[in-house]
Motif scaffolding. Structure first.
Motif, PDB file in Angstrom:
ATOM      1  N   ASP A   1      10.184  -4.956 -16.827  1.00  0.00           N
ATOM      2  CA  ASP A   1       9.037  -4.050 -16.709  1.00  0.00           C
ATOM      3  C   ASP A   1       8.776  -3.387 -18.058  1.00  0.00           C
ATOM      4  N   GLU A   2       7.796  -3.865 -18.771  1.00  0.00           N
ATOM      5  CA  GLU A   2       7.408  -3.290 -20.076  1.00  0.00           C
ATOM      6  C   GLU A   2       8.616  -3.082 -20.989  1.00  0.00           C
ATOM      7  N   PRO A   3       9.375  -4.147 -21.290  1.00  0.00           N
ATOM      8  CA  PRO A   3      10.625  -3.930 -22.036  1.00  0.00           C
ATOM      9  C   PRO A   3      10.437  -3.441 -23.464  1.00  0.00           C
TER      10      PRO A   3
ATOM     11  N   HIS B   1       0.846  -1.197   0.000  1.00  0.00           N
ATOM     12  CA  HIS B   1       0.000   0.000   0.000  1.00  0.00           C
ATOM     13  C   HIS B   1       0.878   1.243   0.000  1.00  0.00           C
ATOM     14  N   TYR B   2       0.338   2.309  -0.556  1.00  0.00           N
ATOM     15  CA  TYR B   2       1.000   3.622  -0.457  1.00  0.00           C
ATOM     16  C   TYR B   2       0.064   4.472   0.404  1.00  0.00           C
ATOM     17  N   GLY B   3       0.311   4.512   1.692  1.00  0.00           N
ATOM     18  CA  GLY B   3      -0.659   5.175   2.573  1.00  0.00           C
ATOM     19  C   GLY B   3      -1.996   4.471   2.448  1.00  0.00           C
ATOM     20  N   GLN B   4      -3.043   5.234   2.105  1.00  0.00           N
ATOM     21  CA  GLN B   4      -4.383   4.640   1.958  1.00  0.00           C
ATOM     22  C   GLN B   4      -4.553   3.944   0.609  1.00  0.00           C
ATOM     23  N   ARG B   5      -3.671   4.262  -0.327  1.00  0.00           N
ATOM     24  CA  ARG B   5      -3.852   3.766  -1.697  1.00  0.00           C
ATOM     25  C   ARG B   5      -3.316   2.341  -1.853  1.00  0.00           C
ATOM     26  N   VAL B   6      -4.083   1.506  -2.549  1.00  0.00           N
ATOM     27  CA  VAL B   6      -3.639   0.129  -2.788  1.00  0.00           C
ATOM     28  C   VAL B   6      -2.734   0.099  -4.014  1.00  0.00           C
ATOM     29  N   GLY B   7      -1.524  -0.443  -3.832  1.00  0.00           N
ATOM     30  CA  GLY B   7      -0.647  -0.698  -4.979  1.00  0.00           C
ATOM     31  C   GLY B   7      -0.950  -2.074  -5.537  1.00  0.00           C
ATOM     32  N   CYS B   8      -0.773  -3.094  -4.679  1.00  0.00           N
ATOM     33  CA  CYS B   8      -1.242  -4.441  -5.018  1.00  0.00           C
ATOM     34  C   CYS B   8      -1.746  -5.092  -3.734  1.00  0.00           C
TER      35      CYS B   8
ATOM     36  N   GLY C   1      -2.318  -6.019 -17.358  1.00  0.00           N
ATOM     37  CA  GLY C   1      -3.376  -5.180 -16.793  1.00  0.00           C
ATOM     38  C   GLY C   1      -3.196  -3.770 -17.323  1.00  0.00           C
ATOM     39  N   GLU C   2      -4.234  -2.962 -17.183  1.00  0.00           N
ATOM     40  CA  GLU C   2      -4.147  -1.598 -17.705  1.00  0.00           C
ATOM     41  C   GLU C   2      -3.289  -0.733 -16.784  1.00  0.00           C
ATOM     42  N   SER C   3      -3.053   0.494 -17.200  1.00  0.00           N
ATOM     43  CA  SER C   3      -2.270   1.420 -16.404  1.00  0.00           C
ATOM     44  C   SER C   3      -2.915   1.608 -15.028  1.00  0.00           C
TER      45      SER C   3
ATOM     46  N   SER D   1      -3.057  -0.669 -12.666  1.00  0.00           N
ATOM     47  CA  SER D   1      -3.631  -1.905 -12.101  1.00  0.00           C
ATOM     48  C   SER D   1      -2.715  -2.540 -11.053  1.00  0.00           C
ATOM     49  N   GLY D   2      -1.481  -2.046 -10.941  1.00  0.00           N
ATOM     50  CA  GLY D   2      -0.610  -2.538  -9.872  1.00  0.00           C
ATOM     51  C   GLY D   2       0.525  -3.430 -10.351  1.00  0.00           C
ATOM     52  N   LYS D   3       0.719  -3.504 -11.657  1.00  0.00           N
ATOM     53  CA  LYS D   3       1.731  -4.413 -12.206  1.00  0.00           C
ATOM     54  C   LYS D   3       3.142  -4.070 -11.704  1.00  0.00           C
ATOM     55  N   SER D   4       3.518  -2.798 -11.854  1.00  0.00           N
ATOM     56  CA  SER D   4       4.887  -2.416 -11.466  1.00  0.00           C
ATOM     57  C   SER D   4       5.072  -2.512  -9.965  1.00  0.00           C
ATOM     58  N   THR D   5       4.036  -2.150  -9.222  1.00  0.00           N
ATOM     59  CA  THR D   5       4.134  -2.281  -7.757  1.00  0.00           C
ATOM     60  C   THR D   5       4.382  -3.734  -7.391  1.00  0.00           C
ATOM     61  N   LEU D   6       3.628  -4.639  -8.025  1.00  0.00           N
ATOM     62  CA  LEU D   6       3.813  -6.062  -7.723  1.00  0.00           C
ATOM     63  C   LEU D   6       5.232  -6.497  -8.095  1.00  0.00           C
TER      64      LEU D   6
HETATM   65  N1  LIG Z   1       4.951   5.971  -5.381  1.00  0.00           N
HETATM   66  C1  LIG Z   1       3.625   5.903  -5.329  1.00  0.00           C
HETATM   67  N2  LIG Z   1       2.943   6.640  -4.428  1.00  0.00           N
HETATM   68  C2  LIG Z   1       1.597   6.579  -4.334  1.00  0.00           C
HETATM   69  N3  LIG Z   1       0.824   5.787  -5.109  1.00  0.00           N
HETATM   70  C3  LIG Z   1       1.469   5.022  -6.023  1.00  0.00           C
HETATM   71  C4  LIG Z   1       2.870   5.050  -6.181  1.00  0.00           C
HETATM   72  N4  LIG Z   1       3.203   4.174  -7.167  1.00  0.00           N
HETATM   73  C5  LIG Z   1       2.053   3.638  -7.600  1.00  0.00           C
HETATM   74  N5  LIG Z   1       1.001   4.150  -6.916  1.00  0.00           N
HETATM   75  C6  LIG Z   1      -0.411   3.801  -7.110  1.00  0.00           C
HETATM   76  O1  LIG Z   1      -0.540   2.386  -7.012  1.00  0.00           O
HETATM   77  C7  LIG Z   1      -1.456   1.911  -7.985  1.00  0.00           C
HETATM   78  C8  LIG Z   1      -0.758   0.909  -8.890  1.00  0.00           C
HETATM   79  O2  LIG Z   1       0.226   1.584  -9.648  1.00  0.00           O
HETATM   80  P1  LIG Z   1       1.316   0.820 -10.538  1.00  0.00           P
HETATM   81  O3  LIG Z   1       2.268   1.847 -11.067  1.00  0.00           O
HETATM   82  O4  LIG Z   1       1.874  -0.313  -9.785  1.00  0.00           O
HETATM   83  O5  LIG Z   1       0.398   0.256 -11.721  1.00  0.00           O
HETATM   84  P2  LIG Z   1       0.819  -0.228 -13.154  1.00  0.00           P
HETATM   85  O6  LIG Z   1      -0.183  -1.247 -13.548  1.00  0.00           O
HETATM   86  O7  LIG Z   1       2.247  -0.635 -13.162  1.00  0.00           O
HETATM   87  O8  LIG Z   1       0.633   1.078 -14.030  1.00  0.00           O
HETATM   88  P3  LIG Z   1       1.511   1.623 -15.238  1.00  0.00           P
HETATM   89  O9  LIG Z   1       1.346   0.613 -16.352  1.00  0.00           O
HETATM   90  O10 LIG Z   1       0.902   2.946 -15.557  1.00  0.00           O
HETATM   91  O11 LIG Z   1       2.922   1.727 -14.748  1.00  0.00           O
HETATM   92  C9  LIG Z   1      -1.972   3.143  -8.729  1.00  0.00           C
HETATM   93  O12 LIG Z   1      -3.187   3.542  -8.133  1.00  0.00           O
HETATM   94  C10 LIG Z   1      -0.907   4.171  -8.491  1.00  0.00           C
HETATM   95  O13 LIG Z   1      -1.441   5.467  -8.514  1.00  0.00           O
END
Ligand SMILES: Nc1ncnc2c1ncn2[C@@H]1O[C@H](COP(=O)(O)OP(=O)(O)OP(=O)(O)O)[C@@H](O)[C@H]1O
Length: 256
Positions: free
Chosen positions: A174-176, A13-20, A37-39, A41-46
């Motif tokens: 990551d998205e090579p 999580h990023y504070g209240q926001r869910v990353g994955c 997943g779309e932009s 969706s949490g792919k990079s966070t995962l």
């Molecule tokens: N450093 C951060 N601080 C706060 N929120 C973040 C941070 N990084 C990602 N998020 C949030 O976490 C959620 C997942 O983001 P993430 O970048 O993992 O998705 P993604 O699928 O990889 O998107 P993209 O394809 O655009 O990179 C989103 O709601 C994003 O706003």
């Protein structure tokens, strides 16, 4: 066969926001797994949480060592994490400029990763670097050129050579191919497909494009809003998507 990576209930999580949120999967040796997943969706966070570049909020990631023992990644010291990244893992970033050293030659970009593992023989290093440039379809005559003189596609191929030269046990990508022209993308995907087969790579790759997953990955994870909504064999997901979101993604691939 025993898994190489075991992810269980992983959340970030990023504070209240869910990353994955609450993600689980196994990765086996020689397997390439795509996270789609779309932009947002949490792919990079995962990916970054699995690769121990972000600390998890909860859950675990275990990595099986060559000795057979398991390492809990969140318990690693920074020094051990860096050692793993240097000696056993590889990373391919979306923007090759983030993964290359732009102020040293193409050959040095490849060779310095071997030097970091202790290889010192200059002619051997140069020989291996030339071999890898050829392997990624860069003219070895460019060995002394700086990557800044390369096109985007060449830079990405150089980053792939730099990553794979150490024969990593596990590669994170990551998205090579995102952000490159379609024809350049196709060439890199073709190259990756060949190298994955030749080297038997174990890899986790993030892409927003199911067509990329279809080309490279036996298994795919589909994410939406930080959660896994569908997982399984890529062919099965494409032929018979179960979740409405996956159905939408698949129909958009089929219509392009
Ligand atoms: N450093 C951060 N601080 C706060 N929120 C973040 C941070 N990084 C990602 N998020 C949030 O976490 C959620 C997942 O983001 P993430 O970048 O993992 O998705 P993604 O699928 O990889 O998107 P993209 O394809 O655009 O990179 C989103 O709601 C994003 O706003």
């Amino acid at each position: 066969m025993s898994a190489l990576l075991q992810v269980r209930g992983l959340s970030r999580h990023y504070g209240q926001r869910v990353g994955c949120e609450d993600v689980s999967f196994d990765l086996h040796p020689g397997e390439l797994l795509c996270i789609v997943g779309e932009s947002g969706s949490g792919k990079s966070t995962l990916l970054n949480t699995v690769a121990a570049q972000l600390a998890p909020s909860s859950g675990s990631v275990r990595y099986r060592q060559r000795s057979g023992g398991w390492l809990e990644l969140s318990a690693l010291s920074e020094a051990d994490r860096r050692r793993l990244a240097r000696e056993e893992w590889g990373f391919v970033t979306q923007n090759p400029r983030d993964g290359l050293r732009l102020n040293v030659s193409a050959g040095a970009n490849v060779a310095e990763r071997l030097m970091a593992l202790g290889m010192r023989n200059y002619s051997q290093l140069r020989h291996i670097a030339r071999g890898w440039l050829e392997r990624v379809e860069i003219d070895p005559a460019r060995i002394d050129d700086a990557p800044t003189s390369f096109s985007g596609g060449m830079q990405q191929r150089l980053q792939i050579a730099r990553t794979l030269v150490t024969q990593p046990r596990l590669v994170f990508m990551d998205e090579p191919t995102a952000g490159l022209d379609v024809s350049v993308q196709a060439r890199i995907l073709d190259l990756l497909r060949r190298l994955v087969n030749e080297l038997g790579l174990a890899a986790v790759m993030v892409t927003h494009d199911l067509a990329v997953a279809r080309l490279l990955a036996a298994r795919t994870i589909v994410m939406q809003g930080g959660r896994v909504v569908e997982t399984g064999l890529t062919d099965q997901i494409l032929d018979d998507p179960q979740h409405p979101y996956t159905q939408l993604l698949v129909s958009s691939v089929l219509t392009t």
